[in-house]
Scaffold this motif. Structure first.
Motif, PDB file in Angstrom:
ATOM      1  N   ILE A  17      -2.301   6.777  -9.519  1.00  0.00           N
ATOM      2  CA  ILE A  17      -3.271   5.808 -10.037  1.00  0.00           C
ATOM      3  C   ILE A  17      -3.920   5.126  -8.845  1.00  0.00           C
ATOM      4  O   ILE A  17      -3.218   4.610  -7.961  1.00  0.00           O
ATOM      5  N   LEU A  18      -5.239   5.107  -8.813  1.00  0.00           N
ATOM      6  CA  LEU A  18      -5.919   4.480  -7.690  1.00  0.00           C
ATOM      7  C   LEU A  18      -5.622   2.984  -7.676  1.00  0.00           C
ATOM      8  O   LEU A  18      -5.675   2.324  -8.721  1.00  0.00           O
ATOM      9  N   PRO A  19      -5.321   2.415  -6.511  1.00  0.00           N
ATOM     10  CA  PRO A  19      -5.021   0.978  -6.427  1.00  0.00           C
ATOM     11  C   PRO A  19      -6.264   0.129  -6.628  1.00  0.00           C
ATOM     12  O   PRO A  19      -7.398   0.628  -6.612  1.00  0.00           O
ATOM     13  N   TYR A  37       0.805   6.314  -2.898  1.00  0.00           N
ATOM     14  CA  TYR A  37       0.397   6.066  -4.278  1.00  0.00           C
ATOM     15  C   TYR A  37       0.538   7.320  -5.142  1.00  0.00           C
ATOM     16  O   TYR A  37       0.111   7.302  -6.302  1.00  0.00           O
ATOM     17  N   LEU A  38       1.117   8.391  -4.591  1.00  0.00           N
ATOM     18  CA  LEU A  38       1.130   9.670  -5.290  1.00  0.00           C
ATOM     19  C   LEU A  38       2.548  10.193  -5.495  1.00  0.00           C
ATOM     20  O   LEU A  38       3.447   9.890  -4.709  1.00  0.00           O
ATOM     21  N   ASN A 219       1.396  -2.623  -7.207  1.00  0.00           N
ATOM     22  CA  ASN A 219       0.672  -2.378  -5.956  1.00  0.00           C
ATOM     23  C   ASN A 219       0.355  -3.659  -5.192  1.00  0.00           C
ATOM     24  O   ASN A 219      -0.299  -3.600  -4.145  1.00  0.00           O
ATOM     25  N   LEU A 220       0.790  -4.803  -5.691  1.00  0.00           N
ATOM     26  CA  LEU A 220       0.484  -6.071  -5.037  1.00  0.00           C
ATOM     27  C   LEU A 220       1.563  -6.489  -4.045  1.00  0.00           C
ATOM     28  O   LEU A 220       1.403  -7.478  -3.342  1.00  0.00           O
ATOM     29  N   ILE A 231       8.958   5.028 -11.150  1.00  0.00           N
ATOM     30  CA  ILE A 231       8.452   4.969 -12.524  1.00  0.00           C
ATOM     31  C   ILE A 231       7.479   6.113 -12.775  1.00  0.00           C
ATOM     32  O   ILE A 231       7.506   6.757 -13.833  1.00  0.00           O
ATOM     33  N   LEU A 232       6.583   6.373 -11.811  1.00  0.00           N
ATOM     34  CA  LEU A 232       5.628   7.465 -11.986  1.00  0.00           C
ATOM     35  C   LEU A 232       6.355   8.798 -12.150  1.00  0.00           C
ATOM     36  O   LEU A 232       5.982   9.632 -12.983  1.00  0.00           O
TER      37      LEU A 232
END
Length: 276
Positions: A17-19, A37-38, A219-220, A231-232
């Protein structure tokens, strides 16, 4: 991939998911994104299912695992169960051994939910506004209330102040507080939730909690990155063995604008996937 990339090799199939701070759109033939992120896409999961269920899987896992710790024997109420998030949340809760109740916004939604296996404990059709969700939940739980509530938005004011037809299908915040059991968890997607002192007092007496479901929080903070990737991965592998997502047929790129307008107007009942 760049020379410092360690997680992946060229030609690896990955999803992510793109940040929030991404300078590029996901609707691109080439996207530059950091490897953190992948995650790898399982071979048996097709691209359309991976794209259409990744965010809902992330949201369902966040709500039921990290915000409420769903476990065998607990009772979960999923509001608007036929929505993309609702169907994933129902299946995840059942996979964890929970008893699941849900609401349906139409007869078609009710029929869809009744076809799910294993069967749900109760499907409440609220399309005609005659169903008392709080009373039904208390009846189903012997008056004890449910352990976990995942809403799809709530009414904040009285019925005469609500203008849209969709809002008429949502439960009032007082109903959710009423049906919530002692020590229960209310997970809300309502970003403008307003709790008055009597509402807070009722939650205090029950020892209940209110959590806001915001899937962007992972992502924060860099310290959460490991949990986020886990989770992904879980969402992808559970999709492979257990989930049955609600997806529309893939849409060609030239229809992306029309599809986006439908999504922004909240008229899409299934996830829209753009096919390059």
């Amino acid at each position: 991939v760049g020379s410092k990339v360690t997680f992946f090799q060229p030609e690896d199939e990955v999803v992510g998911i793109l940040p929030l701070d991404s300078e590029e759109s996901g609707l691109c033939e080439v996207v530059l994104v950091h490897e953190h992120y992948l995650v790898r896409k399982p071979e048996k999961v097709c691209w359309a299912e991976a794209a259409g269920t990744l965010r809902d899987g992330l949201r369902a896992y966040t709500a039921l695992h990290y915000l409420s710790q769903v476990s065998p024997g607990k009772t979960v109420l999923v509001l608007d169960g036929a929505s993309p998030l609702g169907t994933i949340a129902i299946q995840l809760a059942q996979h964890r051994g929970a008893k699941v109740l849900c609401t349906a916004h139409s007869l078609e939604d009710k029929q869809l939910l009744e076809r799910l296996r294993p069967p749900l404990a109760r499907v409440m059709d609220v399309s005609h506004g005659k169903r008392d969700v709080a009373e039904s939940c208390l009846e189903e739980t012997g008056g004890l209330g449910v352990h976990i509530v995942l809403d799809a938005g709530v009414k904040l004011y009285s019925a005469e102040d609500e203008s849209t037809s969709k809002s008429q299908l949502l439960p009032h915040k007082h109903d959710i507080i009423t049906l919530l059991g002692v020590g229960g968890h209310w997970i809300t997607t309502e970003r403008n939730l307003q709790l008055d002192p009597p509402d807070s007092h009722s939650l205090f007496l029950k020892g209940a909690t209110v959590s806001f479901l915001n899937d962007e929080i992972w992502n924060l903070s860099n310290v959460q990155q490991g949990k986020y990737l886990y989770i992904l991965l879980c969402a992808q592998h559970t999709l492979l063995f257990h989930f049955r997502p609600q997806l529309d047929e893939p849409i060609p790129l030239y229809e992306a604008k029309v599809s986006m307008e439908i999504v922004q107007k909240n008229q899409a009942r299934k996830r829209q996937v753009i096919q390059f």
